[in-house]
Design an enzyme around this catalytic site. Structure first.
Site, PDB file in Angstrom:
ATOM      1  CG  ASP A   4      -5.957  18.500  -7.433  1.00 40.08           C
ATOM      2  OD1 ASP A   4      -5.290  19.052  -6.602  1.00 40.08           O
ATOM      3  OD2 ASP A   4      -6.913  18.386  -7.303  1.00 40.08           O
ATOM      4  CG  HIS A   5      -1.686  22.787  -7.115  1.00 45.76           C
ATOM      5  ND1 HIS A   5      -2.561  23.906  -7.570  1.00 45.76           N
ATOM      6  CD2 HIS A   5      -1.426  23.164  -6.270  1.00 45.76           C
ATOM      7  CE1 HIS A   5      -2.882  24.214  -6.467  1.00 45.76           C
ATOM      8  NE2 HIS A   5      -2.591  23.935  -5.455  1.00 45.76           N
ATOM      9  CG  HIS A  40      -7.251  21.301  -4.357  1.00 47.24           C
ATOM     10  ND1 HIS A  40      -6.434  20.997  -5.260  1.00 47.24           N
ATOM     11  CD2 HIS A  40      -7.475  22.878  -4.490  1.00 47.24           C
ATOM     12  CE1 HIS A  40      -6.302  22.401  -6.051  1.00 47.24           C
ATOM     13  NE2 HIS A  40      -6.317  23.386  -5.813  1.00 47.24           N
TER      14      HIS A  40
END
Length: 502
Positions: free
Chosen positions: A192-193, A255
């Site tokens: 999950d950037h 996110h």
């Protein structure tokens, strides 16, 4: 950075091979190769490593390396250093590859074994699946079938997986079963950037390294918490993907709920991966269930129509490429939820995310209760609440808003700010999220990656909303591009005598 410092850093890193499935794709060009370039420039890659990129849209090594260089010039923030590029270039190997072709895996195996000898990587391999999830099962099963995996090294090999991790809990579970049949959980890195962003990592330090914040981080002092992630852009060329996901699955499921978990977690026993993950999972487990009839009251959706962004007219979502004319896919979600534990009982968490909104911003706003000294509360009836704002992007930093006397003879109280911005100074560049994430993979630190239990409980919460929407055939509200979203989102907070802190 001196050569001696770089050497000392590299001495602590094990040599390895990085195999990218989807090496000709947008993610590799925009994020992965620039991340490897920057890590190499900082001395954060092993002394010996190799990158093997696979794909089908480029014919040969020379053409691939030329395309990579163009991408570095476009996406690396600083001027390219030729000596760094030269060192990276000689370690990049391109293989034309079909994931369903047996001969391709046999050829790849031979290449990896040859490079093992050249770089002394001893079968320490990182497999990065930069491809759509429908290919994940085929790839990992083939890696095992054709003997490309060697589990004799502790924590190796590793597999890195991009989102979306499934479409719902059922598909995510099926996908996870395919992967865990081959790789143990401790070797799986689900990216999950957002978790690689500088201020999200700073959030725990801000809270746990400052007694002044941790002492008031609960329902006795906090009125509500808002988590906002707005984008100015539309879906662009991702209409086909977005039609299947929407903002709920694309943003909220991973996110936004990850940010929520970091904000609401209990203090971990220590800063180890296991302790931090345990506390995040507890938060996601305690999210209050929504009955189907509650979804309409607690969750707002919308879809952008035509409008203006920065003075320029932009098209409606339904006119975007690969979007159906009568699409009911949401590009905006706002919701209210509760964390059912002792610390947060009664405190609403408000989440908002959407496309084609006025500003690009991601931040967490902690609004404290408006309990003032009785004398001041009687005399000043319009005092602003104290706010702690953690700014994640594009500005990175934190500000604290409190009340003070306005200079002058009149007794007037106004809100003032103590502001810290870490990326405002000229020449400062925070590391890109993928730099930090890829370095974590190499060193074997899973703190910034999601455990399967986090994925599972996130889907459990999101699925109940998706189910209610599927049963409710009401027309989706359309908001003008460039606005703050549908008016129903404002009303969601107005019903609670609150407002969004934009």
């Amino acid at each position: 950075m001196s050569l001696e410092v770089i050497r000392l850093k590299r001495d602590k890193l094990e040599s390895c091979q990085i195999i990218i499935f989807g090496g000709t794709g947008d993610l590799t060009h925009r994020k992965l190769i620039p991340a490897f370039y920057n890590l190499l420039d900082q001395g954060l890659l092993p002394e010996e490593f190799s990158i093997i990129a696979t794909g089908r849209s480029v014919d040969n090594q020379e053409a691939y390396v030329a395309s990579i260089y163009k991408s570095l010039q476009k996406f690396v923030k600083r001027e390219i250093k030729e000596e760094v590029w030269s060192s990276l270039r000689e370690r990049i190997y391109y293989k034309s590859f079909d994931i369903s072709n047996k001969d391709g895996y046999q050829d790849l195996k031979e290449t990896l074994e040859n490079l093992d000898n050249k770089y002394q990587s001893k079968s320490r391999r990182i497999f990065y699946l930069a491809m759509p999830p429908r290919f994940f099962g085929t790839i990992v099963e083939s890696l095992e079938k054709y003997n490309l995996l060697d589990f004799s090294n502790p924590s190796w090999p590793k597999v890195v997986i991009e989102k979306p991790f499934g479409y719902d809990l059922e598909s995510a579970t099926e996908l996870n079963n395919q992967i865990t049949e081959v790789f143990p959980e401790e070797n799986i890195y689900r990216i999950d950037h957002y978790l690689g962003k500088e201020m999200l990592q700073s959030m725990m330090m801000i809270r746990f390294a400052n007694l002044v914040f941790e002492a008031i981080w609960d329902n006795k002092y906090i009125d509500n918490i808002q988590i906002i992630s707005n984008e100015k852009v539309g879906v662009g060329d991702r209409g086909g993907y977005y039609e299947k996901s929407g903002a709920l699955r694309d943003m909220v499921q991973n996110h936004m709920l990850q940010i929520l978990a970091l904000t609401a977690m209990e203090p971990p026993a220590d800063m180890s991966t296991e302790s931090i993950r345990t506390e995040k999972i507890k938060v996601l487990k305690t999210l209050a269930n929504l009955e189907l009839e509650q979804v309409d009251d607690y969750v707002i959706r919308g879809q952008y129509g035509i409008g203006k962004i920065d003075g320029e007219e932009v098209t409606a979502y339904r006119n975007e490429k690969n979007v159906v004319n009568d699409s009911s896919t949401e590009t905006f979600v706002a919701l209210k939820l509760f964390v059912n534990n002792l610390r947060w009982s009664g405190v609403p968490f408000y989440i908002k995310t959407g496309k084609r909104l006025p500003n690009k911003v991601t931040k967490v706003i902690i609004e404290f209760k408006s309990s003032f000294h009785p004398s001041y509360q009687k005399e000043f009836n319009d005092l602003s609440p104290n706010l702690l704002v953690i700014k994640i992007q594009p500005e990175e930093g934190i500000n604290f808003e409190f009340n003070a006397k306005e200079p002058g003879s009149k007794a007037k109280i106004v809100p003032v700010k103590m502001d810290f911005c870490q990326n405002c100074q000229v020449g400062f560049n925070s590391p890109e999220a993928y730099e930090r994430l890829m370095h974590s993979v190499i060193i074997g630190d899973q703190t910034l990656f999601t455990h399967w239990d986090e994925v599972e409980y996130s889907w459990r919460f999101v699925d109940q909303i998706a189910q209610a929407w599927a049963e409710n055939k009401a027309e989706i509200p359309i908001y003008s591009a460039g606005s703050n979203g549908p008016t129903e989102a404002e009303e969601l907070l107005e019903k609670d005598n609150r407002n969004w802190w934009e």
